[in-house]
Structures are given as C-alpha cells and as structure tokens.
Design a protein around this motif. Structure first.
Motif, PDB file in Angstrom:
ATOM      1  N   ASP A  68      45.564  24.311  46.619  1.00 40.02           N
ATOM      2  CA  ASP A  68      45.043  23.470  47.703  1.00 40.02           C
ATOM      3  C   ASP A  68      46.065  22.376  48.025  1.00 40.02           C
ATOM      4  N   SER A  69      47.286  22.779  48.293  1.00 42.43           N
ATOM      5  CA  SER A  69      48.394  21.833  48.498  1.00 42.43           C
ATOM      6  C   SER A  69      49.090  22.099  49.821  1.00 42.43           C
ATOM      7  N   PRO A  70      49.818  21.108  50.335  1.00 45.00           N
ATOM      8  CA  PRO A  70      50.645  21.364  51.528  1.00 45.00           C
ATOM      9  C   PRO A  70      51.757  22.341  51.188  1.00 45.00           C
ATOM     10  N   GLY A  71      52.172  23.115  52.162  1.00 50.04           N
ATOM     11  CA  GLY A  71      53.262  24.039  51.909  1.00 50.04           C
ATOM     12  C   GLY A  71      53.546  24.959  53.069  1.00 50.04           C
ATOM     13  N   ASN A 121      46.697  22.625  53.698  1.00 49.31           N
ATOM     14  CA  ASN A 121      46.056  23.212  52.523  1.00 49.31           C
ATOM     15  C   ASN A 121      46.349  24.706  52.543  1.00 49.31           C
ATOM     16  N   LEU A 122      47.233  25.155  51.664  1.00 47.52           N
ATOM     17  CA  LEU A 122      47.676  26.549  51.678  1.00 47.52           C
ATOM     18  C   LEU A 122      46.525  27.539  51.496  1.00 47.52           C
ATOM     19  N   LYS A 123      45.639  27.267  50.551  1.00 47.32           N
ATOM     20  CA  LYS A 123      44.553  28.205  50.274  1.00 47.32           C
ATOM     21  C   LYS A 123      43.670  28.410  51.503  1.00 47.32           C
ATOM     22  N   LYS A 124      43.259  27.306  52.141  1.00 48.30           N
ATOM     23  CA  LYS A 124      42.377  27.398  53.309  1.00 48.30           C
ATOM     24  C   LYS A 124      43.070  28.077  54.480  1.00 48.30           C
ATOM     25  N   VAL A 159      55.324  25.322  47.801  1.00 46.60           N
ATOM     26  CA  VAL A 159      54.557  24.070  47.773  1.00 46.60           C
ATOM     27  C   VAL A 159      55.503  22.890  48.003  1.00 46.60           C
ATOM     28  N   VAL A 160      55.096  21.957  48.863  1.00 47.10           N
ATOM     29  CA  VAL A 160      55.866  20.735  49.110  1.00 47.10           C
ATOM     30  C   VAL A 160      54.947  19.529  48.916  1.00 47.10           C
ATOM     31  N   LYS A 161      55.525  18.333  48.971  1.00 45.30           N
ATOM     32  CA  LYS A 161      54.749  17.125  48.677  1.00 45.30           C
ATOM     33  C   LYS A 161      53.826  16.715  49.816  1.00 45.30           C
ATOM     34  N   THR A 162      54.321  16.821  51.057  1.00 43.63           N
ATOM     35  CA  THR A 162      53.552  16.318  52.197  1.00 43.63           C
ATOM     36  C   THR A 162      53.525  17.326  53.334  1.00 43.63           C
TER      37      THR A 162
END
Length: 247
Positions: free
Chosen positions: A15-18, A37-40, A69-72
């Motif tokens: 669930d992260s930016p990417g 949100n990568l998963k969504k 995956v990235v920070k923002t």
C-alpha cells in the motif's frame, strides 16, 4: 527460477506509492503507470469493468507485472515519466489522457524566452521537469524574473531586424524587467550568460549566480555606488532564501 504467478503478485503488492509495469507473454512492456497506492491502483485493472475498449484489450494481454516502490507520489510521477521515455510502451500512447504536467521551457532562439508550458515541442528548445504543480513552476519563474531581466516578447530578434530598427522599447524595459535587446541595448553574449546561470538555478545549483552577484556587489561598493550595491545585495538575499527552501 519459475515466474511468480500474476495473482500472487497482485495479492502481495504494498500500500505504498510507486510505479508499475505490465508485460505480455513475450516479456514485452505494455504499459507504465504511477500510483499513490500500488495495491489499490494495480488491482483496479483486474477487478472492475473498464469504460474504454483499449484498456480492456490491454488487460487481457497482461501476463506479468513489476513494481518499484518510492517514497512519495511526486517521486512516482518523475520515475513514471522517465520510464515511459525510456521504454515507449505501446499502451501509454494508445491510452494517453489529457492530463499533462508543467515544464519550464528555455526557448531555442537568439535571446531565449523562459516560460511555463504543458506542451513539449521538438524545435531544439530545452525543457526542465516535469513538475508536480504549476504553482512550483511559477514560484521558480518569479524568483528568476526578480533576479534576471529577461525579454517576454515573441519578436524575431535577428541582427538584421534589430539593426534595421524594426522594434521599439516596451513597458517591460522602462519597468526594469528587460534590458532592451530589441534595440540592441543588450548583446547576446551577456544575455546568454544570464541563461547559463538560470539553467543552474533550475537544476538547484546557485553557486554561479551567487558568486557573480557577490563579485558585482563588492565592485559597486568599492566604487562607492552604494545604491547599485544594495540592489544587488537584495538579489543575493532572494537567491539565498530560495536556496534554503529548495534544499
């Protein structure tokens, strides 16, 4: 090592930016996208009915995916942009939407104009970006405008037309925002020295500009031209304040 099945990859997305990349059965890249949100975002391709036929066709061709995956979200935007340029995925062209991000353009001309744009024209001009918001671009351009006098007109400032007296000084000159290259009051060498310094500012390097203005300030102070020295000192403070915020 066997390829991890697509459904397992989908279930383990964070669930992260990417940035995500879709591939077909031949391992050819189909599409590059970014997500808060990568998963969504990635799961939505497989769990909803798509309005556009091209999207449905692309989804049927997806055999595997990769993600970074990235920070923002801003980092995701920049990475997505670079990967699209690098790989030129077919469906990034076919599914291209109207949303475009702002850039700073240094126009390819004798006395280059500098302005914000959302269109990249292949005419030899330089483009810096993309930026995540037009507000960021405007703040940076306001800084540049407050420090360097640049022309804003779209005249063809060729030597022949300037020497023939085709143009007259405008209000921008009288306000101190331009040095009047249209009437030959500023040569192209001096103008391009400004452009070189502006390039560095856009890249986040203020060293050249600060050194130049500090040298000028000391020279004017030595000649007892205190009003001009103060004017340049003000510019130094503007640059230093922006540099701190930028860092």
């Amino acid at each position: 090592m066997p390829e991890i099945p697509l459904d397992i990859k989908l279930s383990t997305l964070p669930d992260s930016p990417g940035v995500y990349q879709f591939y077909d059965t031949d391992g050819k890249i189909l599409y590059v996208g970014k997500a808060k949100n990568l998963k969504k975002r990635v799961s939505s391709y497989f769990h909803k009915t798509h309005e556009y036929g091209k999207t449905r066709v692309m989804v049927k061709k997806i055999d595997s995916l990769k993600h970074i995956v990235v920070k923002t979200e801003s980092d995701a935007l920049l990475l997505e942009n670079n990967l699209i340029k690098k790989y030129q995925p077919r469906y990034n062209v076919l599914l291209k939407d109207d949303k475009s991000y702002p850039w700073i353009c240094i126009k390819n001309e004798r006395f280059p104009r500098i302005f914000p744009t959302r269109k990249l024209i292949k005419d030899g001009s330089e483009y810096y970006g993309p930026y995540t918001s037009m507000k960021t671009v405007k703040v940076l351009l306001e800084l540049i405008k407050s420090v360097y006098p640049l022309r804003t007109c779209n005249y063809d400032l060729s030597p022949e037309k300037i020497n023939a007296g085709k143009y007259k000084l405008c209000l921008e000159y009288h306000l101190g925002n331009c040095k009047g290259p249209c009437e030959g009051l500023q040569n192209s060498e001096e103008y391009h020295k400004q452009i070189d310094d502006i390039r560095q500012i856009i890249k986040g390097n203020f060293k050249s500009s600060l050194h130049y203005f500090k040298t000028q300030m000391k020279s004017h102070a030595k000649e007892m031209q205190f009003e001009e020295a103060q004017r340049i000192k003000d510019k130094i403070e503007v640059l230093e304040n922006y540099q701190v915020k930028s860092t």
